[in-house]
Structure formats: C-alpha cells, structure tokens
Scaffold this motif. Structure first.
Motif, mmCIF file in Angstrom:
data_model
loop_
_atom_site.group_PDB
_atom_site.id
_atom_site.type_symbol
_atom_site.label_atom_id
_atom_site.label_comp_id
_atom_site.label_asym_id
_atom_site.label_seq_id
_atom_site.Cartn_x
_atom_site.Cartn_y
_atom_site.Cartn_z
ATOM 1 N N PRO A 13 0.742 -1.081 -0.028
ATOM 2 C CA PRO A 13 -0.036 0.120 0.013
ATOM 3 C C PRO A 13 0.789 1.319 0.031
ATOM 4 N N LEU A 38 -0.089 4.817 -8.030
ATOM 5 C CA LEU A 38 -0.205 4.525 -6.442
ATOM 6 C C LEU A 38 0.960 3.832 -6.020
ATOM 7 N N ASP A 91 -2.120 -5.261 -3.600
ATOM 8 C CA ASP A 91 -2.287 -6.445 -4.359
ATOM 9 C C ASP A 91 -2.757 -6.516 -5.537
ATOM 10 N N VAL A 94 -6.366 -7.430 -6.487
ATOM 11 C CA VAL A 94 -7.543 -6.690 -5.788
ATOM 12 C C VAL A 94 -7.732 -5.349 -6.841
ATOM 13 N N ALA A 120 -4.499 -2.356 0.384
ATOM 14 C CA ALA A 120 -4.821 -1.521 0.968
ATOM 15 C C ALA A 120 -5.774 -1.428 2.180
ATOM 16 N N VAL A 199 -9.058 6.153 5.597
ATOM 17 C CA VAL A 199 -7.785 6.373 5.738
ATOM 18 C C VAL A 199 -7.215 6.686 4.353
ATOM 19 N N GLN A 200 -6.637 8.079 4.340
ATOM 20 C CA GLN A 200 -6.056 8.262 3.108
ATOM 21 C C GLN A 200 -4.315 8.236 3.213
ATOM 22 N N ALA A 230 -8.160 6.862 -0.722
ATOM 23 C CA ALA A 230 -8.445 6.672 0.670
ATOM 24 C C ALA A 230 -9.262 5.078 0.630
#
Ligand code: SAH
Length: 489
Positions: A13, A38, A91, A94, A120, A199-200, A230
């Motif tokens: 993440p 990301l 992952d 996902v 994440a 959660v960001q 997030a």
C-alpha cells in the motif's frame, strides 16, 4: 530468440518495507519495470542500475496509457527477451486488472508469475490502528468496490447481503460515491451509528484519517475535502481507533527526508530514521566499480592505509587473485575509521588507527579514486605516501527519476547533508530534477552535519537551518525529534 518472463507484482500500500521478499527479488532482476501512480516511487530504487522504468500512471479521469496499451507493452518487452515487472499498488488481484494481463500473456504463451502484495484495505486500516477482524467487533470482512464502469459509477452490489451479512467492509475507490454508499447501507438495514473510518495515503508519511458514522461521514468528507486515494472502513472495528495509531505515534512520523549520499549502499543513519517513522530517500544512488587488477608490489611497503572498508575488501580480493599470501607482506595495516579497522580485522589481521603510523615508513594509501586528485588533502591526512585507487563510485542516473517523482509529490521537507562532498554531489545531480540550492532551500529545511559541511552548503547557495553540534546520527535524530515536538505542540 529466448522469450522473456513477466512478474505481476504487488507493491503493497505505500510503506516500501511492506513489499514482499519475492517482490523485491523480482525488482532486482528486472530489465523493465512498468509501474502505477499509486506505487511508492522509492521502490524504484530497488531496481538494478540501468533498468528501464515506465510510468503507467492512470489518473481516474485521464488515462495516460490505457489498459490495452499496458498489455501490449508487457507482451512487447517479453517478446524482446526481457525480464519484465509489472508493479501495482497493494495486491495485484484486488482491483488491479491482473486477470486481464495474465490472459494476454497466456495468449502469447509468455511465462509469468503473480506475486501477491498487502492490499490497502488491510494495510491502511492496520496502520490506522484498526484490525479488520476482532473477536468482539467483527467476524467477517469484505473488500468491495465503491465505483464501477456503469455510466453513473454506482457499483452493482447485493446491498442487502452486504449491509446485513458482513461485519467489516472495506470500500476501495469509494470517496466520490460515499454519500451513495452510506445511503444504500442505511436503506438496507445497517444502523446509522455504525462507525466509519477513512484512511487516506495509508502506511505513508502523509497518512490522514477521518472518523464518523454512516450518518455523518459524507458531510465530514465534504467539509474536510478528504480525497482519494483513501479506504473506507465500515463496521464496529472502526471504534477501535481512539487516538493516534501506533504508526502515527512514531517519533519521526510525517518527516520526509532527502539524505545526501556519496557512495553505494544504505547508510546506518538513514535506516535508523526510517525505523523511527521517517520516509527517507538517500540520494543520489551510486554503483561501486572495483578496479580490475593491479601490479603494485604490496610486499614493498611498511604500512598500508585503508581509507574505507570497500578498499579493505578490494585489497584482500586482490591478494587472493594474485595468489599472494598475507604472511609474505611485512606491512602493518591501518584504517582511517573505526569501520575500516573493523573491516581489516574481519580478515583476521590486526588493524590500527592512523595516528599510530610511524614517520618515515614506506607507506601506501588505498582509497576510492576520487582521492587521486586531492593530493594536498591526502598529504595533510596521511603524510608522504604512494596512492592506489581501489574503486570508483558511479552515479546511477535512475535515482533522478525517483527524486523527481518524490519532489513532484511534495515529499521532501528536510534535506540532510552528512558531508561537504554530499553537498557537491546532490547539487550536481539535482539539476536533472530542475532544482537549485535556492529552490531546495525553499522546499525544505537544510541540516548540515558540521562546520565544513555548513561552509560548503553556504558556498553553493543553500540557506542552512541547522548545523549539528556534533556530527552524529544521534544528534540528527535528536534535532529531528525536537522539530516534530515543536510542530506538535
Ligand atoms: N490493488 C490495490 C487497489 C487498487 S484500486 C490494492 O490492493 O490495494 C485503488 C484504490 O485503492 C484507491 O482508490 C484507494 O481506495 C485504495 N488505495 C490504494 N492505496 C491506498 C493507500 N495507500 N491508502 C488508502 N487507500 C489506498
């Protein structure tokens, strides 16, 4: 021609230490890495020198490279015989479209492996202090998309089943549709007091959280302009977040450090900063190139002085290659630092500090080739001697690429110069990122290890915030912790 091979790898993440060992091994051998927006750019520092890096950043509304183009690239590089890593956030299976990529590779009969990663939904909630299951708060856990490819982006989900059958739900890509998600869960029987945690940028130094309930969270998100990326965690487990999490409580959480480097390898100080919660880019990156062979007669010298552990290692490998037994040398061995002395002793020979050298002895200095032209400095340090360069440190230009991305994401707030040499090296390299000492001084606080480093920094045009009283890792940590405490109070 031999076909290449593809690794579809989960990067985790954000925190680069959440990459798997296998993932790291893949990065180390890759000829080409195709990576997403990301993915933490610091991971690119794990690639071998010269690896090709391809950015496939797909912003939600602006597809730089569409999925088909990525598939084509994977196939193209593999058919050229390359080892390819497709590096994806979290992952790969996902919401990572790994199935499509694998199918494409199958079509061309290209060998591949899928390397899982920490997703994440689990990583970000853990780093925010919330376990996704808990004996008292939640026995089941689901990963759900908050967005899909339908025209209004509203995901087609069995809302009733989800609202009533699952305790903890992690919504991905769900910020835009949050009002819709909350409405659907409420409509289908979930209580309005149900806790929600957002959660960001989870697991990173810029991690931020927001707490609410199914009734309040959509309004809070609007007020605080909370945005993607997030994760939305819905369920009673979210109540377990009371204050700052273990991750946010680390003394250097939120610090982003660029640490000047002058040779290959990780510095102990930089890894200590990381272990205290800072995000550290050691810059630039170097590759040690050892001198191949030498015809120096080591037997002729009374004293051999080593400037660094790398020179010690090189020396002993030379002896072995030339079939010279250490017992045939009369020289006493000296190390310029405790590390060099330790390196000498690791080869079962005694090492001595340079202040014990004896005037008038025939002396050989072995050091990195940068010392070749510093004759006066060498004489001041080691007196009369012959010089032998054991290795050179070459800059790996890829690190400019990583540095540029880190600067673009505004992830440098502190620059540490451990030596005058590091000031020179960083200043020379950073021009590739379109930065100057002036612009860097505006972005970040400059910390120098001592007066000589301070003078060099000033000469280059930096505005120095702090010069450490004592040039040590401990003094640096003390200073950084102090700064964080001042900020927090
Ligand atoms: N394959 C990824 C998910 C890709 S979908 C994984 O397994 O994690 C992209 C979404 O993942 C984002 O919109 C966000 O909801 C979530 N995400 C990815 N990284 C994140 C992070 N560091 N913190 C919070 N959410 C994250």
């Amino acid at each position: 021609m031999k076909k290449g091979y593809v690794y579809l790898v989960g990067a985790g993440p954000g925190d680069i230490r959440l990459l798997t060992v296998k993932g790291q091994q893949c990065l180390e051998i890759a000829d080409v890495v195709l990576y997403d927006r990301l993915v933490n750019p610091l991971l690119l520092e794990k690639t071998k020198a010269g690896a090709e890096l391809v950015y496939c950043g797909k912003l939600p509304d602006r597809h730089l490279l569409r999925q088909e183009a990525i598939n084509d690239l994977l196939v193209k590089y593999a058919l050229e015989g390359k080892i390819v890593v497709r590096l994806k956030g979290g992952d790969p299976s996902v919401y990572g479209r790994v199935g499509e990529e694998a199918a494409e590779l199958e079509k061309f009969n290209i060998g591949y492996e899928i390397v899982p990663g920490i997703t994440a939904g689990i990583g970000a909630s853990t780093y925010a202090g919330v376990p996704v299951t808990h004996r008292d708060y939640g026995a089941s856990f689901a990963i759900v998309t908050g967005h899909d490819k339908s025209p209004d982006g509203h995901p087609l989900i069995d809302w009733r089943g989800l609202a009533t059958g699952i305790d903890t739900i992690a919504f991905y890509m769900g910020i835009k549709n949050l009002p819709y998600i909350c409405e659907k869960l409420l409509e289908n029987g979930r209580s309005k007091e149900t806790s929600v945690l957002l959660v960001q940028w989870g697991t990173l130094g810029k991690q931020k959280t927001l707490m609410g309930t199914l009734e309040t969270i959509a309004q809070l998100v609007k007020e605080q302009k909370f945005s993607n990326p997030a994760i939305t965690i819905v369920g009673d487990v979210a109540q377990l977040r009371k204050t700052e999490s273990w991750f946010e409580r680390q003394p250097l959480f939120g610090k982003h450090v660029l640490f000047g480097r002058t040779s290959e390898g990780e510095s102990e100080i930089a890894s200590k900063l990381t272990s205290l919660g800072a995000e550290v880019l050691e810059y630039p990156r170097f590759m040690t190139k050892h001198l191949k062979e030498t015809y120096v007669h080591f037997e002729d010298y009374d004293e051999i002085v080593f400037h660094s552990p790398k020179s010690v290692e090189w020396f002993f490998s030379q002896l072995k290659e030339q079939r010279v037994d250490i017992r045939s040398l009369k020289a006493t061995l000296y190390g310029a630092s405790t590390k060099s002395i330790k390196a000498i002793e690791s080869f079962v020979c005694l090492g001595f500090p340079v202040n014990e050298m004896i005037e008038g002895n025939k002396r050989l200095l072995i050091a990195s080739t940068v010392w070749k032209d510093r004759e006066q400095q060498r004489r001041e340090l080691y007196g009369q001697h012959d010089f032998l360069g054991s290795h050179s440190e070459l800059v790996v230009r890829q690190s400019n690429f990583t540095c540029q991305r880190i600067l673009d994401e505004d992830r440098v707030d502190t620059i540490v110069f451990p030596s005058a040499e590091s000031v020179k090296v960083v200043t020379e390299q950073i021009t590739a990122c379109h930065e100057t000492p002036m612009t860097l001084s505006e972005r970040a606080e400059i910390i120098c290890f001592g007066p000589a480093t301070y003078e060099a920094a000033i000469r280059y045009g930096y505005k120095v915030k702090t010069t450490l009283q004592e040039p040590s890792g401990q003094a640096l940590i003390k200073e950084l912790v102090k700064q964080e405490q001042v900020k927090g109070s």
